[in-house]
Design a protein around this motif. Structure first.
Motif, mmCIF file in Angstrom:
data_model
loop_
_atom_site.group_PDB
_atom_site.id
_atom_site.type_symbol
_atom_site.label_atom_id
_atom_site.label_comp_id
_atom_site.label_asym_id
_atom_site.label_seq_id
_atom_site.Cartn_x
_atom_site.Cartn_y
_atom_site.Cartn_z
ATOM 1 N N ALA A 205 -7.399 24.351 -15.081
ATOM 2 C CA ALA A 205 -7.618 23.703 -13.786
ATOM 3 C C ALA A 205 -6.308 23.206 -13.188
ATOM 4 C CB ALA A 205 -8.618 22.561 -13.918
ATOM 5 N N GLU A 206 -5.481 22.572 -14.018
ATOM 6 C CA GLU A 206 -4.202 22.058 -13.536
ATOM 7 C C GLU A 206 -3.236 23.195 -13.235
ATOM 8 O OE1 GLU A 206 -2.115 18.949 -12.115
ATOM 9 O OE2 GLU A 206 -4.065 18.757 -13.102
ATOM 10 N N LEU A 207 -3.281 24.242 -14.035
ATOM 11 C CA LEU A 207 -2.424 25.415 -13.800
ATOM 12 C C LEU A 207 -2.818 26.102 -12.494
ATOM 13 C CD1 LEU A 207 -0.162 27.162 -15.010
ATOM 14 C CD2 LEU A 207 -1.911 28.451 -16.261
ATOM 15 N N LYS A 208 -4.106 26.160 -12.243
ATOM 16 C CA LYS A 208 -4.614 26.790 -11.014
ATOM 17 C C LYS A 208 -4.125 26.061 -9.766
ATOM 18 C CE LYS A 208 -8.973 28.356 -8.941
ATOM 19 N NZ LYS A 208 -10.452 28.362 -9.085
ATOM 20 N N LYS A 209 -3.925 24.737 -9.858
ATOM 21 C CA LYS A 209 -3.450 23.958 -8.708
ATOM 22 C C LYS A 209 -2.057 24.387 -8.256
ATOM 23 C CE LYS A 209 -5.964 19.682 -9.840
ATOM 24 N NZ LYS A 209 -5.802 18.257 -10.235
ATOM 25 N N GLN A 210 -1.285 24.976 -9.162
ATOM 26 C CA GLN A 210 0.080 25.383 -8.822
ATOM 27 C C GLN A 210 0.117 26.736 -8.116
ATOM 28 O OE1 GLN A 210 1.933 22.814 -9.375
ATOM 29 N NE2 GLN A 210 0.302 21.897 -10.613
ATOM 30 N N VAL A 211 -1.012 27.437 -8.068
ATOM 31 C CA VAL A 211 -1.100 28.729 -7.380
ATOM 32 C C VAL A 211 -1.477 28.468 -5.923
ATOM 33 C CG1 VAL A 211 -2.243 30.971 -7.311
ATOM 34 C CG2 VAL A 211 -1.796 29.866 -9.514
ATOM 35 N N ILE A 222 4.463 28.272 -13.720
ATOM 36 C CA ILE A 222 4.472 27.597 -15.020
ATOM 37 C C ILE A 222 5.462 26.442 -15.016
ATOM 38 C CG2 ILE A 222 5.098 27.917 -17.450
ATOM 39 C CD1 ILE A 222 3.862 30.755 -17.210
ATOM 40 N N HIS A 223 6.625 26.642 -14.399
ATOM 41 C CA HIS A 223 7.629 25.564 -14.317
ATOM 42 C C HIS A 223 7.061 24.367 -13.545
ATOM 43 C CE1 HIS A 223 11.456 23.498 -13.833
ATOM 44 N NE2 HIS A 223 11.211 23.416 -12.536
ATOM 45 N N HIS A 224 6.389 24.631 -12.426
ATOM 46 C CA HIS A 224 5.799 23.550 -11.643
ATOM 47 C C HIS A 224 4.751 22.800 -12.462
ATOM 48 C CE1 HIS A 224 6.926 25.186 -7.378
ATOM 49 N NE2 HIS A 224 7.942 24.640 -8.024
ATOM 50 N N PHE A 225 3.935 23.549 -13.196
ATOM 51 C CA PHE A 225 2.933 22.916 -14.054
ATOM 52 C C PHE A 225 3.599 21.975 -15.050
ATOM 53 C CE2 PHE A 225 0.794 22.606 -18.088
ATOM 54 C CZ PHE A 225 -0.525 22.361 -17.766
ATOM 55 N N LEU A 226 4.633 22.463 -15.738
ATOM 56 C CA LEU A 226 5.298 21.684 -16.782
ATOM 57 C C LEU A 226 5.982 20.433 -16.223
ATOM 58 C CD1 LEU A 226 6.811 24.595 -18.906
ATOM 59 C CD2 LEU A 226 4.906 23.101 -19.534
ATOM 60 N N SER A 227 6.389 20.480 -14.951
ATOM 61 C CA SER A 227 7.086 19.337 -14.352
ATOM 62 C C SER A 227 6.121 18.309 -13.754
ATOM 63 C CB SER A 227 8.059 19.815 -13.271
ATOM 64 O OG SER A 227 7.370 20.429 -12.195
ATOM 65 N N LYS A 228 4.861 18.714 -13.529
ATOM 66 C CA LYS A 228 3.937 17.825 -12.833
ATOM 67 C C LYS A 228 2.724 17.378 -13.649
ATOM 68 C CE LYS A 228 5.027 19.721 -8.236
ATOM 69 N NZ LYS A 228 4.490 20.397 -7.036
ATOM 70 N N ALA A 229 2.273 18.204 -14.567
ATOM 71 C CA ALA A 229 1.024 17.920 -15.273
ATOM 72 C C ALA A 229 1.181 16.774 -16.266
ATOM 73 C CB ALA A 229 0.528 19.173 -15.997
ATOM 74 N N GLY A 234 3.089 24.669 -24.511
ATOM 75 C CA GLY A 234 4.152 25.664 -24.485
ATOM 76 C C GLY A 234 3.990 26.680 -23.366
ATOM 77 N N ASP A 235 5.122 27.205 -22.870
ATOM 78 C CA ASP A 235 5.068 28.139 -21.749
ATOM 79 C C ASP A 235 4.379 29.449 -22.117
ATOM 80 O OD1 ASP A 235 7.129 28.956 -23.388
ATOM 81 O OD2 ASP A 235 8.634 29.104 -21.805
ATOM 82 N N MET A 236 4.446 29.871 -23.398
ATOM 83 C CA MET A 236 3.778 31.111 -23.799
ATOM 84 C C MET A 236 2.253 30.955 -23.742
ATOM 85 S SD MET A 236 6.128 33.340 -24.276
ATOM 86 C CE MET A 236 6.854 32.508 -22.867
#
Length: 270
Positions: A205-211, A222-229, A234-236
């Motif tokens: 759900a949180e990853l989908k918000k970055q699309v 993925i970078h945006h997710f890692l900086s905001k969530a 892990g990125d993989m």
């Protein structure tokens, strides 16, 4: 003395600390798998070990982690066997397990504990639970990862070392067994050493918000997710989840769906 850490960046900073303090002298060994994600059922038996390896094969194949598939780079069972052998051969050897306040370290600690019980009294934990440190700028902070601590601050950190008690060797494996039996895809840290299970799609759900409605490389999403969530992983794992959502036709995609810089994603135009 043997130091156990759970992240590659921890090795370098701990080695720097050892150079500053001879009392920390010892080998630094990393437990490499991320036990905060993936299947855990029968984790110490052949069937469970094979199931987990197959899952990682699925996650890593055809992406940025492709080179790690079946590379033998991650074999914590071999590492644990070597640790047990070393401890049995030298009754004066001790182990320090470095654990920061994050789900990755705590999950790794629980996994490792299974092999340490026979050495009770010689195995120590340094749990950086809500302990303040001074960063390079002289400000107080609370590290989430061992690698965030400046080498000179390990003089403070080493004072945390304490024996893992007989009671912990009895109670903590029960907590881990419960988590393994739940066999969720994701573990989160609720506080202290308490973990809770979530499903594999927990981060979706949180990853989908970055699309967005504009084309973006998967790496940027993925970078945006890692900086905001609030909760990250892990990125993989995130790349695998993004590909899973693409396979379910949740997004538009262009380019070769492989490495995260190879393809772009946007919200569906229909």
């Amino acid at each position: 003395m043997i130091h156990i850490v759970f992240n590659e960046p921890d090795i370098k900073v701990l080695q720097q600390a050892i150079e500053l303090d001879e009392s920390l002298q010892g080998e630094v060994i990393q437990i490499k798998d991320d036990y905060a994600v993936g299947p855990l059922n029968n984790i110490y038996l052949g069937e469970g070990i094979d199931q987990r390896r197959q899952w990682w094969r699925e996650v890593l194949t055809g992406g940025d982690g492709d080179s790690k598939v079946d590379s033998g780079e991650v074999d914590d069972y071999k590492t644990a066997a070597e640790l047990v052998g070393t401890m049995r051969r030298d009754e004066n050897e001790i182990i320090w397990i470095w654990v920061a306040q994050n789900k990755h370290d705590v999950s790794g600690y629980y996994w490792l504990l299974n092999y340490m019980k026979e050495f009770q009294g010689r195995v120590f934990i340094l749990y950086l639970n809500n302990l303040p440190f001074i960063n390079e700028k002289g400000n107080i902070f609370y590290p989430n990862w061992i690698s965030e601590i400046p080498a000179k601050e390990f003089l403070k950190a080493k004072k945390l070392a304490r024996e893992i008690t007989l009671s912990e060797f009895e109670v903590d494996p029960d907590e881990w067994t419960k988590i393994c039996d739940e066999n969720g895809g994701v573990r989160l840290l609720e506080g202290g050493k308490k973990l809770k299970s979530e499903d594999y799609d927990f981060y979706d759900a949180e990853l989908k918000k970055q699309v967005t409605g504009d084309w973006q490389k998967a790496s940027k999403i993925i970078h945006h997710f890692l900086s905001k969530a609030k909760h990250t992983t892990g990125d993989m794992y995130l790349l695998w989840r993004l590909k899973t959502m693409i396979a379910n036709e949740m997004f538009d995609v262009q380019g070769k769906i492989a490495n995260m810089k190879d393809f772009e994603v946007k919200a569906p135009s229909r």
